[in-house]
Design a protein around this motif. Structure first.
Motif, short mmCIF file in Angstrom:
data_model
loop_
_atom_site.label_atom_id
_atom_site.label_comp_id
_atom_site.label_asym_id
_atom_site.label_seq_id
_atom_site.Cartn_x
_atom_site.Cartn_y
_atom_site.Cartn_z
N MET A 1 0.87 -1.18 0.00
CA MET A 1 0.00 0.00 0.00
C MET A 1 0.90 1.23 0.00
SD MET A 1 -2.92 -1.44 -0.05
CE MET A 1 -4.12 -0.21 0.38
N GLY A 2 1.22 1.71 -1.18
CA GLY A 2 2.30 2.67 -1.32
C GLY A 2 1.91 4.13 -1.33
N GLU A 3 0.74 4.46 -0.81
CA GLU A 3 0.30 5.86 -0.88
C GLU A 3 1.27 6.81 -0.18
OE1 GLU A 3 -3.53 3.39 -0.93
OE2 GLU A 3 -1.54 3.32 -0.01
N GLN A 4 1.72 6.44 1.02
CA GLN A 4 2.61 7.35 1.75
C GLN A 4 3.99 7.42 1.11
OE1 GLN A 4 1.35 9.39 4.00
NE2 GLN A 4 -0.58 8.34 3.56
N SER A 5 4.45 6.30 0.60
CA SER A 5 5.73 6.32 -0.12
C SER A 5 5.64 7.21 -1.34
CB SER A 5 6.11 4.89 -0.53
OG SER A 5 6.24 4.06 0.59
N LEU A 6 4.52 7.12 -2.05
CA LEU A 6 4.34 7.96 -3.22
C LEU A 6 4.32 9.43 -2.85
CD1 LEU A 6 3.75 8.27 -6.24
CD2 LEU A 6 1.31 8.02 -5.71
N ARG A 7 3.64 9.76 -1.76
CA ARG A 7 3.63 11.17 -1.32
C ARG A 7 5.04 11.66 -1.02
NH1 ARG A 7 -1.18 13.56 -0.53
NH2 ARG A 7 -3.03 12.27 -0.12
N GLU A 8 5.84 10.82 -0.39
CA GLU A 8 7.21 11.22 -0.09
C GLU A 8 8.00 11.44 -1.38
OE1 GLU A 8 11.14 9.71 2.42
OE2 GLU A 8 9.22 8.65 2.64
N ILE A 9 7.82 10.56 -2.35
CA ILE A 9 8.50 10.71 -3.64
C ILE A 9 8.10 12.04 -4.29
CG2 ILE A 9 8.53 9.82 -6.01
CD1 ILE A 9 8.39 6.99 -4.75
N LEU A 10 6.82 12.33 -4.28
CA LEU A 10 6.33 13.56 -4.91
C LEU A 10 6.87 14.80 -4.20
CD1 LEU A 10 2.63 12.45 -5.45
CD2 LEU A 10 4.39 12.67 -7.22
N LYS A 11 6.92 14.76 -2.88
CA LYS A 11 7.43 15.92 -2.13
C LYS A 11 8.92 16.14 -2.43
CE LYS A 11 4.13 15.36 1.69
NZ LYS A 11 3.29 16.53 1.37
N LEU A 12 9.66 15.05 -2.55
CA LEU A 12 11.09 15.17 -2.87
C LEU A 12 11.29 15.72 -4.28
CD1 LEU A 12 12.39 11.84 -1.28
CD2 LEU A 12 12.88 14.17 -0.48
N LEU A 13 10.47 15.27 -5.21
CA LEU A 13 10.58 15.78 -6.58
C LEU A 13 10.27 17.27 -6.62
CD1 LEU A 13 8.91 12.87 -8.59
CD2 LEU A 13 11.33 13.48 -8.57
N LYS A 14 9.28 17.70 -5.84
CA LYS A 14 8.95 19.13 -5.80
C LYS A 14 10.10 19.96 -5.23
CE LYS A 14 4.86 18.87 -3.73
NZ LYS A 14 3.55 19.31 -3.16
N LYS A 15 10.89 19.34 -4.36
CA LYS A 15 12.05 20.04 -3.78
C LYS A 15 13.24 20.07 -4.74
CE LYS A 15 10.96 19.04 1.07
NZ LYS A 15 11.41 18.32 2.30
N GLY A 16 13.10 19.37 -5.86
CA GLY A 16 14.18 19.38 -6.84
C GLY A 16 15.11 18.19 -6.78
N VAL A 17 14.78 17.18 -5.97
CA VAL A 17 15.62 15.99 -5.89
C VAL A 17 15.48 15.20 -7.19
CG1 VAL A 17 16.05 13.82 -4.66
CG2 VAL A 17 15.35 15.87 -3.39
N PRO A 18 16.58 14.89 -7.87
CA PRO A 18 16.50 14.10 -9.11
C PRO A 18 15.91 12.72 -8.85
CG PRO A 18 18.66 15.12 -8.88
CD PRO A 18 17.97 15.30 -7.56
N PHE A 19 15.20 12.20 -9.83
CA PHE A 19 14.53 10.91 -9.65
C PHE A 19 15.52 9.81 -9.29
CE2 PHE A 19 12.29 7.05 -10.64
CZ PHE A 19 10.96 7.33 -10.37
N HIS A 20 16.69 9.82 -9.91
CA HIS A 20 17.65 8.74 -9.67
C HIS A 20 18.24 8.77 -8.26
CE1 HIS A 20 20.46 11.98 -10.87
NE2 HIS A 20 21.31 11.35 -10.09
N GLN A 21 17.97 9.85 -7.53
CA GLN A 21 18.47 9.92 -6.15
C GLN A 21 17.41 9.52 -5.12
OE1 GLN A 21 20.32 13.70 -5.26
NE2 GLN A 21 21.69 13.60 -7.02
#
Length: 224
Positions: free
Chosen positions: A178-198
């Motif tokens: 159930m990856g909803e919270q993991s997905l939210r964390e990924i999205l928040k990191l992307l918004k901060k400018g963290v590259p996907f590969h990191q």
């Protein structure tokens, strides 16, 4: 006269619907083996709404045709951040075959229950197509098919051991369970400018590392 809700109340599944929202492009595109029904029983709708709630422009490609010129995969172009891929609410092989390996005649997640609108091993098929069309765009996979196949596993249908779906599909990242919270964390990191590969330290995710690369260290981890 019947009052109908505007089409923009739903997540876009066509280029015309994207244009109606005034969007030039999309941040995230979800490719799903299921039809799009905006209801909690359809995981793609839930994930799409979560992505939307984080301020991302998201579109869905439901049950794309993988046997023609791949126009379904091309209709939105490339997303800004990543493609999200799922085989659907059921493992596609369970969806297609009985325990005796006989072909099923219906598909509960397709309009009118019509079978044949998703491929076997759908997550792998979809991801391979996307990697061929858009090699520079990351692909995140999830759902029951990806979750249960994230490590080496016995494949009942082919009667052999199969490698991680990350290897067979060439996806960049896998969210399991159930990856909803993991997905939210990924999205928040992307918004901060963290590259996907990191995105290598998010809980409930998996990815492949070269054998020559050492294991990651975290001060909060305990050796057992």
């Amino acid at each position: 006269m019947e009052n109908r809700r505007p089409i923009t109340d739903w997540l876009p599944i066509t280029k015309k619907e994207v244009d109606k929202r005034g969007w030039q492009d999309l941040d995230v595109i979800i490719v799903s083996g299921d039809a799009y029904v905006d209801h909690p029983s359809f995981g793609t709708a839930v994930i799409g709404r979560i992505i939307e709630s984080e301020g991302f422009r998201v579109g869905i490609i439901p049950q794309p045709n993988w046997r023609d010129d791949l126009r379904d995969f091309k209709k939105f172009g490339a997303p800004k951040y990543f493609f999200g891929v799922t085989g659907g609410c059921m493992d596609p092989m369970v969806n297609h075959y009985t325990a005796n390996k006989r072909k099923r005649s219906t598909d509960s997640y397709t309009p009118d229950g019509v079978a044949g609108f998703r491929p076997d091993y759908a997550t792998t098929v979809y991801t391979e197509i996307l990697k061929e069309l858009y090699p520079e765009v990351p692909v995140l996979i999830g759902g029951i098919e990806a979750s249960l196949r994230r490590v080496t596993h016995y494949d009942y249908w082919s009667d052999k051991l199969m490698p991680s779906i990350l290897e067979s599909s060439k996806a960049d990242l896998l969210v399991y369970g159930m990856g909803e919270q993991s997905l939210r964390e990924i999205l928040k990191l992307l918004k901060k400018g963290v590259p996907f590969h990191q995105l290598t330290m998010v809980k409930q995710t998996a990815y492949l590392r070269p054998k020559t690369t050492g294991l990651l260290k975290n001060k909060n981890w305990t050796d057992l």
